[in-house]
Design an enzyme around this catalytic site. Sequence first.
Site, PDB file in Angstrom:
ATOM      1  N   HIS A   1       0.216  -9.450   4.141  1.00 58.32           N
ATOM      2  CA  HIS A   1      -0.587  -8.448   3.429  1.00 58.32           C
ATOM      3  C   HIS A   1      -2.053  -8.872   3.395  1.00 58.32           C
ATOM      4  CE1 HIS A   1       2.646  -5.903   2.107  1.00 58.32           C
ATOM      5  NE2 HIS A   1       3.253  -6.848   1.440  1.00 58.32           N
TER       6      HIS A   1
ATOM      7  N   HIS B   1      -3.984  -8.314   6.557  1.00 57.43           N
ATOM      8  CA  HIS B   1      -4.279  -6.882   6.723  1.00 57.43           C
ATOM      9  C   HIS B   1      -5.572  -6.536   5.984  1.00 57.43           C
ATOM     10  CE1 HIS B   1      -2.224  -2.647   6.989  1.00 57.43           C
ATOM     11  NE2 HIS B   1      -3.327  -2.728   7.697  1.00 57.43           N
TER      12      HIS B   1
ATOM     13  N   HIS C   1       5.074 -13.852   4.192  1.00 55.22           N
ATOM     14  CA  HIS C   1       5.114 -12.403   3.934  1.00 55.22           C
ATOM     15  C   HIS C   1       3.851 -11.959   3.185  1.00 55.22           C
ATOM     16  CE1 HIS C   1       7.187  -8.525   2.975  1.00 55.22           C
ATOM     17  NE2 HIS C   1       6.371  -8.579   1.927  1.00 55.22           N
ATOM     18  N   GLU C   2       3.548 -12.647   2.090  1.00 57.05           N
ATOM     19  CA  GLU C   2       2.374 -12.250   1.299  1.00 57.05           C
ATOM     20  C   GLU C   2       1.084 -12.463   2.084  1.00 57.05           C
ATOM     21  OE1 GLU C   2       2.671 -10.521  -1.318  1.00 57.05           O
ATOM     22  OE2 GLU C   2       4.833 -10.805  -1.461  1.00 57.05           O
TER      23      GLU C   2
END
Length: 657
Positions: free
Chosen positions: A437, A440, A433-434
């Site tokens: 980020h 991105h 999940h991290e």
Amino acid sequence: MADFVRSTHPDDSWRQAATEAYAMLFEFMNVLNTTPDLKIRLESALGDPKVAAGWNSEENMVAQILLRDFSKSAIDLPDGKRRAFVDLSNRISQLGTKFIKDMRPELSSISFQHRQLRDIDPLVLQHATGRHLTGISIPTVGPVAVTALRSMKDEAARQKLYIAGRTAPKAQLQTLQDFLQTRAKVANLSGYRSYAEMNLSDKLAQSPAAVNSFLLALSKDNELQTRQEMEEMLLMKKSEQGDGDPSVQIEAWDRDYYQAQQANKQRSRSRRPDFMSAYFSLGTVMQGLSRLFTQVYGVRFEPAPISPGEVWDPDVRRLDVMDENEGRIAVLYCDLFARPGKSPNPAHFTLRCSRRIPPSEIKEASVLHSNLDPMQVINDGMAISHNASSNTTYQLPTIALICDFEQPPSAAHAHAHPEPTLLSFRNVQTLFHEMGHAIHSILGRTAHQVVSGTRCATDFAELPSVLMEHFAADAHVLALFARHWQTDAPLPYDMVAERLAIERRGQGVETEQQILLAMLDQAYHSHLPLTITMPGGGGFDSTTVLQDVWDRYGSVREPRETSAQGFFGHLVEYGGTYYSYLFDRAIAGKVWQEVFAGGRDGAAVRREGGQRFRDEVLRWGGSRDGWKCLAGLLRDERLRDGGPEAMAEVGKWGVKG
């Protein structure tokens, strides 16, 4: 940067200095946003065809973002009201910090008789707060309380603990009321009817009405699954009680208990212990992420040496992110282990955003500092890249990835083979999940840092990270790295499938809880906080509002004694945008199915889907309207202009899987 240091640095003096810097910067930004001359010059440029015609789409987007910031800041008001705006904004920051800091129940612990706790693992009870002849005192929040609510067969005991753990002190509720009312005043001062209306004006949702259309559509989609799960729990409760009482129903304090019982039954049916963590050593998971990104996006991680003083803790590792065509495109610092004073919350911080460094800036630095390297001056010696073919220079994104993993104890003997850090499957999901980020921020390619990477609309920022959770559960992705740390045997995927099946049990009820919290967030940031008289008499009361939301939309009533809003810390950060995670979960599920074929036939590890996602979403950061990104990605023109209809359409997709 200041937020990162105050959350992560091991030295308390650094954390305190960063907290003070954060407050100063927050106030300075409010001053900038209320400086009329800045707005006048921007509007003058926008109104001059000779100027505006020379701006590209990204520059126009930046101009519109700045205009919206000004409009939120009461900039067109007289000096006195602008000063009032700054004062109110600073008070919001102070009250928000106080609300988070004071989040604790009215009672820190409560006592139970020994027989009421006989179903709890004795090892868990070792952490109880006190023991006496008649019973044991256990904390009302935290791991022991969570385990107790999932384990205690005695319903009266569960009810007692549930209520105590969700009852906040009156002072905390007063802080929340002051906080919400101050936000409402700021919105009114800026010409908006509510704080949600003000805060949503630059989001994909654009309005509270659109958010509500999404939440109602999602609630309808989720209704059948929730009802089925509640019926299963009710059957279990009736079977357990065995008295045939027709008035028996599932109460708020029953959900965790019966969901845990269902999960335990499913685990016992599998007849196999869970040794998944042996296949997830931290080093192999990081290697697997690099392999995944190489195949999907054409980028890989390379360990890089660390200079003296470069990192804030000896356990921090540096990775350079290398693109197969462009060379180094980002720097990633991995701070993955728990330590005293460090925030336990996993996080992604962009310490330095990506941006293009124009030749004029390089020339200016050369003139002003003729005895120094102009690139060192411009970028404080941090990473840059130069593309000779296009003659463009970029400031590279510098990212800190923060987790809270426990390191294994050191080997007992010098000759023993040290055990690596082994991650649970949940840890793997968190790391993926991290890293969503991070990718991105890594792949965002914009000229201006204000729209770089994750600096996009709040309700679009979680899409890459939630999408990565789908990758974390895919068989072909796991096959890239998940091997037993001792035997090198590959992970049997049926172990993952069993875990996912267990996690999906209760997903409907969990989704309903998130929908209710999102609805509560909307209500708290509506016109209600400044309402003098509410239905039923009296002024604004946050507990009454919570009970009304649960009564109207929930499958279980919230006990009248509780005041769980006193622990709703996300209100501070999200302020009318708590729906965002549900919204991005719905979009991520659709993208996983439409762009990555749900992982079928190895689609999750092929470049085709990754290139499409990179081209339509990741590279734009916040420089392109999120609805246009989605319309291009999903090839659905109905989404291009957004609005309530598009929001409702996303709600119909649901958040299953």
